[in-house]
Enzyme design. Structure first.
Site, mmCIF file in Angstrom:
data_model
loop_
_atom_site.group_PDB
_atom_site.id
_atom_site.type_symbol
_atom_site.label_atom_id
_atom_site.label_comp_id
_atom_site.label_asym_id
_atom_site.label_seq_id
_atom_site.Cartn_x
_atom_site.Cartn_y
_atom_site.Cartn_z
ATOM 1 N N ASP A 11 30.893 36.833 39.928
ATOM 2 C CA ASP A 11 32.255 37.049 40.365
ATOM 3 C C ASP A 11 32.978 37.722 39.197
ATOM 4 O OD1 ASP A 11 34.800 36.643 41.713
ATOM 5 O OD2 ASP A 11 35.105 34.968 40.332
ATOM 6 N N ASP A 13 36.994 37.956 38.634
ATOM 7 C CA ASP A 13 38.198 37.297 38.140
ATOM 8 C C ASP A 13 37.939 35.827 37.815
ATOM 9 O OD1 ASP A 13 40.873 39.146 39.606
ATOM 10 O OD2 ASP A 13 38.777 39.723 39.531
ATOM 11 N N GLU A 20 43.049 36.841 36.544
ATOM 12 C CA GLU A 20 43.063 37.146 37.974
ATOM 13 C C GLU A 20 43.812 38.472 38.093
ATOM 14 O OE1 GLU A 20 41.776 35.743 40.690
ATOM 15 O OE2 GLU A 20 40.873 34.001 39.712
ATOM 16 N N SER A 99 33.315 41.307 43.823
ATOM 17 C CA SER A 99 34.626 40.757 43.547
ATOM 18 C C SER A 99 35.570 40.869 44.734
ATOM 19 C CB SER A 99 35.237 41.510 42.345
ATOM 20 O OG SER A 99 36.567 41.125 42.130
ATOM 21 N N GLY A 100 36.374 39.822 44.915
ATOM 22 C CA GLY A 100 37.500 39.902 45.839
ATOM 23 C C GLY A 100 38.661 40.655 45.230
ATOM 24 N N ASN A 170 35.397 31.112 47.448
ATOM 25 C CA ASN A 170 34.807 32.290 48.083
ATOM 26 C C ASN A 170 33.488 32.707 47.432
ATOM 27 O OD1 ASN A 170 36.315 33.132 45.795
ATOM 28 N ND2 ASN A 170 36.330 35.234 46.542
#
Length: 211
Positions: A11, A13, A20, A99-100, A170
């Site tokens: 991931d 962040d 973030e 990544s989101g 997530n």
């Protein structure tokens, strides 16, 4: 060319990066605190990630593209990030990020850290400003797991030779799909379900886990 021996998917962040990134962008709109609270709820798994992301991106509406160099300058890699990625490469592994967050930042940060492949959301733009929407499908929990499987398959790396590293709700499907799922700097739900929990916020702690 020989196939890599293993794959590590991070991931971004609060895992590979200390920040973030959406909160840094929101600061440019004067909405950093509001977006930070919504991000925290999403990472704890209290709200649907995709729905939350779209709502948070709406708060970014109007941020000019000229703000992105300032945002990128504020992004801090997590301690040990470069050393861990160097160790992955020295052992014939692949370092990946899903990544989101956003390509608009990751496209600069990821290659600088030595990441081999990455995937993230894209922000829609109108008149050189963010229009408050995401372009295309949101990179959510299932997309993260699918990315890990796709990258492993493309490189003929068996899933048992994959490691996933994340902190938020997530990331759980990705951690479950990997041969080893590592909770790093993680929320309680992730710590409970991961194969392994790493507490010190220093990615060098993961080097002994590499094959």
């Amino acid at each position: 060319m020989p196939h890599p021996r293993f794959l590590v998917v991070f991931d971004a962040d609060s895992t590979l990066l200390r920040n973030e990134v959406i909160e840094l962008i929101a600061d440019e709109a004067g909405r950093g605190a509001e977006v930070a609270a919504a991000t925290e709820a999403a990472m704890r798994g209290e709200v649907d990630f995709a729905t939350s992301l779209r709502s948070r991106v709406h708060a970014l509406s109007g941020v000019p593209l000229t703000a992105f160099p300032r945002v990128i300058a504020r992004v801090e890699p997590t301690p040990g990030a470069r050393e861990l990625i160097e160790a992955i490469h020295s052992r014939d592994g692949v370092a990946a990020v899903v990544s989101g967050g956003f390509h608009e930042v990751l496209d600069t940060i990821a290659p600088d850290l030595g990441v081999d492949v990455w995937r993230a959301n894209r922000l829609s733009v109108a008149d050189d400003r963010l229009d408050g929407t995401v372009s295309g499908d949101v990179v959510d929990a299932e997309a993260k797991a699918a990315s890990l499987r796709e990258w492993a398959d493309d490189r003929r790396v068996p899933l048992r030779s994959t490691i996933a590293v994340g902190d938020g709700a997530n990331d759980l499907r990705m951690l479950a799909a990997a041969g080893l799922g590592v909770a790093f700097n993680a929320k309680p739900a992730v710590r409970r379900q991961a194969d392994l929990v790493v507490d010190p916020v220093d990615l060098r702690e993961l080097i002994p886990l590499l094959p």
